[in-house]
Design a protein around this motif. Structure first.
Motif, PDB file in Angstrom:
ATOM      1  N   LEU A 102      -2.936  15.036 -11.285  1.00  0.00           N
ATOM      2  CA  LEU A 102      -3.175  14.990  -9.841  1.00  0.00           C
ATOM      3  C   LEU A 102      -2.050  14.223  -9.155  1.00  0.00           C
ATOM      4  N   ASP A 103      -1.883  14.487  -7.888  1.00  0.00           N
ATOM      5  CA  ASP A 103      -0.851  13.829  -7.081  1.00  0.00           C
ATOM      6  C   ASP A 103      -1.490  12.642  -6.375  1.00  0.00           C
ATOM      7  N   LEU A 104      -1.042  11.441  -6.709  1.00  0.00           N
ATOM      8  CA  LEU A 104      -1.618  10.208  -6.166  1.00  0.00           C
ATOM      9  C   LEU A 104      -0.742   9.687  -5.036  1.00  0.00           C
ATOM     10  N   VAL A 105      -1.268   9.715  -3.834  1.00  0.00           N
ATOM     11  CA  VAL A 105      -0.544   9.208  -2.663  1.00  0.00           C
ATOM     12  C   VAL A 105      -0.867   7.725  -2.552  1.00  0.00           C
ATOM     13  N   ALA A 106      -0.008   6.909  -3.153  1.00  0.00           N
ATOM     14  CA  ALA A 106      -0.343   5.495  -3.353  1.00  0.00           C
ATOM     15  C   ALA A 106       0.065   4.594  -2.202  1.00  0.00           C
ATOM     16  N   GLY A 107       1.072   4.971  -1.443  1.00  0.00           N
ATOM     17  CA  GLY A 107       1.653   4.048  -0.475  1.00  0.00           C
ATOM     18  C   GLY A 107       1.091   4.103   0.919  1.00  0.00           C
ATOM     19  N   CYS A 156       1.202   9.398  11.403  1.00  0.00           N
ATOM     20  CA  CYS A 156      -0.207   9.542  11.016  1.00  0.00           C
ATOM     21  C   CYS A 156      -0.481   9.043   9.604  1.00  0.00           C
ATOM     22  N   GLN A 157       0.531   8.412   8.976  1.00  0.00           N
ATOM     23  CA  GLN A 157       0.386   7.929   7.595  1.00  0.00           C
ATOM     24  C   GLN A 157       0.674   6.427   7.535  1.00  0.00           C
ATOM     25  N   PRO A 158      -0.294   5.607   7.944  1.00  0.00           N
ATOM     26  CA  PRO A 158      -0.079   4.156   7.939  1.00  0.00           C
ATOM     27  C   PRO A 158       0.146   3.618   6.527  1.00  0.00           C
ATOM     28  N   ALA A 159       1.135   2.735   6.410  1.00  0.00           N
ATOM     29  CA  ALA A 159       1.471   2.165   5.096  1.00  0.00           C
ATOM     30  C   ALA A 159       0.391   1.198   4.648  1.00  0.00           C
ATOM     31  N   LEU A 160      -0.072   1.400   3.431  1.00  0.00           N
ATOM     32  CA  LEU A 160      -0.957   0.411   2.830  1.00  0.00           C
ATOM     33  C   LEU A 160      -0.165  -0.870   2.553  1.00  0.00           C
ATOM     34  N   ALA A 209       6.727   6.626  -4.959  1.00  0.00           N
ATOM     35  CA  ALA A 209       6.324   5.533  -5.847  1.00  0.00           C
ATOM     36  C   ALA A 209       7.082   4.241  -5.601  1.00  0.00           C
ATOM     37  N   SER A 210       8.291   4.335  -5.059  1.00  0.00           N
ATOM     38  CA  SER A 210       9.087   3.122  -4.850  1.00  0.00           C
ATOM     39  C   SER A 210       8.795   2.439  -3.518  1.00  0.00           C
ATOM     40  N   SER A 211       7.861   3.009  -2.730  1.00  0.00           N
ATOM     41  CA  SER A 211       7.694   2.550  -1.344  1.00  0.00           C
ATOM     42  C   SER A 211       6.623   1.493  -1.160  1.00  0.00           C
ATOM     43  N   LEU A 212       5.962   1.045  -2.214  1.00  0.00           N
ATOM     44  CA  LEU A 212       4.761   0.238  -2.011  1.00  0.00           C
ATOM     45  C   LEU A 212       5.072  -1.167  -1.499  1.00  0.00           C
ATOM     46  N   VAL A 213       5.812  -1.946  -2.258  1.00  0.00           N
ATOM     47  CA  VAL A 213       6.181  -3.286  -1.791  1.00  0.00           C
ATOM     48  C   VAL A 213       7.395  -3.146  -0.879  1.00  0.00           C
ATOM     49  N   LYS A 214       7.327  -3.741   0.295  1.00  0.00           N
ATOM     50  CA  LYS A 214       8.391  -3.573   1.286  1.00  0.00           C
ATOM     51  C   LYS A 214       9.479  -4.635   1.111  1.00  0.00           C
ATOM     52  N   ASP A 215      10.678  -4.259   1.587  1.00  0.00           N
ATOM     53  CA  ASP A 215      11.847  -5.149   1.539  1.00  0.00           C
ATOM     54  C   ASP A 215      11.945  -5.801   0.160  1.00  0.00           C
ATOM     55  N   ASP A 216      12.120  -4.942  -0.829  1.00  0.00           N
ATOM     56  CA  ASP A 216      12.043  -5.368  -2.232  1.00  0.00           C
ATOM     57  C   ASP A 216      13.367  -5.071  -2.933  1.00  0.00           C
ATOM     58  N   PRO A 217      14.362  -5.947  -2.797  1.00  0.00           N
ATOM     59  CA  PRO A 217      15.668  -5.692  -3.424  1.00  0.00           C
ATOM     60  C   PRO A 217      15.535  -5.500  -4.934  1.00  0.00           C
ATOM     61  N   GLY A 218      16.112  -4.396  -5.420  1.00  0.00           N
ATOM     62  CA  GLY A 218      16.018  -4.112  -6.844  1.00  0.00           C
ATOM     63  C   GLY A 218      14.647  -3.676  -7.306  1.00  0.00           C
TER      64      GLY A 218
END
Length: 532
Positions: A102-107, A156-160, A209-218
């Motif tokens: 399944l496709d998990l929309v996590a962010g 219409c897609q607010p960031a968790l 998948a890389s979008s969850l934690v914001k302003d995350d260098p590296g």
């Protein structure tokens, strides 16, 4: 950060197939595909040799971004069927040896998700990212709560809220990753995964998948988050797999994923490795790409070197820890058959896909050469730019000649998207009856990969000629040549590239010969040989 446990045994030999449920098969005549339609066509997938299917999001949604705006993670969208229908699909697929991802929309969620509706009324709710004053890129609150929220893609897609890696007293919306809101979201993510895994799905492809934690260098904190989830998955569901939509396999695997795709975006080269193979500047095109000819160019103006270098770097960094997936296309990117590329150019592309040491991912319809259809309207947020309409890669699967290409019994004007109007469009039934068709070529190449595991993800590779044709050996036992240009080509092989004895045995060949140490490749040809 990578989990120390190995991935599931089945993953190394997996052949993936991506389905866009809206347009795969419509069983009830409403013009939109559904779970029952997919179930009815599982025989096609098992006959083809596919063993892993990824469904784009099928959860409840207002569908302003084709289902990537989820309003309930634990309920299927009614237009696809019930939870029982999805469970029946998963079980029927299992009986045929096919796993469902399944496709998990996590962010992010939809702005109609109950979580967001509650947060829009409650200033103490920190499940999303809110500011009391206007911030660039934030969107005004739709509810009684004053302020603005951060979107993750469309408005219409607010960031968790999974927190920020870097805090600032001047920007109080930058909560730490261990604040109450981020902790609640990590727990919810685990609960959602556990729910669907308990019903038999084989894992997830994770959107953005890389979008969850914001302003995350590296991606340090993002990596910690996914590694925590991967460790939980390894303990509780060791046969499940996590695929990332990251576009940078080395980073994604280091963050805990079993596999990541080369994509049209992502990584240090912004998706150039994949685009340098397939993208002919037709179909979905971002204005900033500024890309020259791709390798699969009929005039032979490209080079495979961009892809080869990126693959080599990623392979070294992921060795023993995870996999690189190579797709023909996806729901956001042009199909192989796009613009001037013709049907006879497609077999060499599949020869590369199915003999290179990556996990092959076939986008539905590419196995018969369905084309990207230009000039379509904006459907469910498909348009991303003046030259970027994703709808062209999302048209109905072409099952048979006749009305709606066998996709649906609905009237043509009720279809989710129009069927390709070309009277010569390819279809499964016609190609299944023709042993010389692309469909049979793809099936043979998949079977060849399974019969000779050293042609798969685990075997070594040595490039012998990085031009036209591309020539490489696998595990010192197999010789592969791929010529995607119109003109023929000749390459002199050294003794090691022809097995030391000079003897080769053809395994699957279209237009390639090896005689007396010389490889001759016709235009649009490929050859797979066993070395003697």
């Amino acid at each position: 950060m990578t989990s120390t446990r190995p991935g599931p045994d089945w993953l190394t030999d997996a052949v993936l197939y991506q389905i866009y449920p809206q347009t795969f098969a419509d069983s009830d005549g409403d013009g939109i595909g559904d779970f029952a339609g997919i179930t009815e066509h599982l025989d096609h997938l098992s006959w083809l040799g596919v063993d892993t299917v990824w469904l784009t999001p099928c959860f409840a949604s207002p569908f302003r971004d084709a289902g990537y705006d989820v309003s309930d993670y634990l309920a299927p969208a009614p237009r696809y069927g019930s939870a029982e229908d999805l469970a029946a699909l998963v079980e029927a697929a299992r009986r045929k040896g096919v796993r469902i991802l399944l496709d998990l929309v996590a962010g992010h969620t939809s702005d109609r998700h109950p979580w967001f509706r509650a947060a829009a009324e409650d200033p103490s709710d920190h499940r999303y990212i809110w500011s009391d004053h206007r911030v660039d890129g934030f969107v005004a609150s739709p509810g009684g709560r004053p302020g603005w929220y951060r979107p993750n893609f469309f408005d219409c897609q607010p960031a968790l809220n999974f927190g920020y890696a870097r805090e600032s007293p001047d920007e109080p919306w930058r909560q730490p990753v261990d604040a109450a809101g981020p902790r609640a979201n990590r727990a919810a993510l685990r609960d959602i995964m556990a729910h669907w895994l308990s019903l038999g799905v084989a894992g997830f492809r994770v959107d953005m998948a890389s979008s969850l934690v914001k302003d995350d260098p590296g991606f340090v904190e993002t990596g910690k988050l996914w590694t925590e989830l991967r460790d939980w998955l390894d303990r509780t569901h060791p046969q499940a797999a996590l695929f990332a939509e990251w576009g940078d396999p080395a980073a994604a695997v280091a963050a805990g994923f079993h596999a990541d795709f080369f994509l049209q975006f992502g990584g240090p080269d912004q998706g150039l490795p994949l685009r340098s193979l397939w993208n002919n500047n037709a179909g979905t095109v971002e204005e900033y790409w500024n890309q020259g000819s791709c390798y699969f160019d009929a005039e032979g103006r490209g080079t495979p070197q961009v892809f080869l270098d990126a693959w080599r770097s990623a392979a070294e960094l992921t060795e023993g820890a995870g996999h690189i997936a190579l797709p023909t296309a996806n729901h956001d990117f042009s199909r192989l058959a796009t613009g001037p590329r013709t049907a006879d150019q497609l077999a060499p592309a599949f020869a590369l896909l199915l003999t290179w040491p990556t996990l092959p991912a076939v986008y539905y319809g590419d196995e018969i050469g369905m084309r990207y259809l230009p000039g379509l309207p904006d459907v469910e947020g498909s348009v991303l730019g003046p030259r970027y309409n994703r709808a062209g890669s999302r048209t109905p699967m072409q099952w048979a000649p006749g009305p709606n290409a066998g996709f649906s019994k609905a009237a043509a004007d009720r279809l989710y998207l129009p069927v390709d109007p070309d009277p010569h469009r390819p279809d499964v039934a016609t190609q299944r009856a023709d042993p010389t068709s692309l469909l049979h070529t793809v099936r043979r190449l998949i079977a060849l990969r399974r019969a000779h595991p050293d042609l798969g993800a685990r075997g070594s590779v040595e490039v012998r000629h990085a031009g036209y044709p591309l020539v490489y050996t696998r595990a010192g036992r197999y010789l592969v040549a791929v010529n995607p240009r119109r003109e023929p080509a000749v390459v002199a092989l050294d003794r090691s590239a022809s097995g030391g004895t000079g003897r080769v045995r053809a395994l699957d060949v279209q237009g390639v010969t090896v005689v007396d140490g010389e490889l001759r490749a016709d235009g649009f040809s490929y050859g797979v040989f066993e070395l003697g």
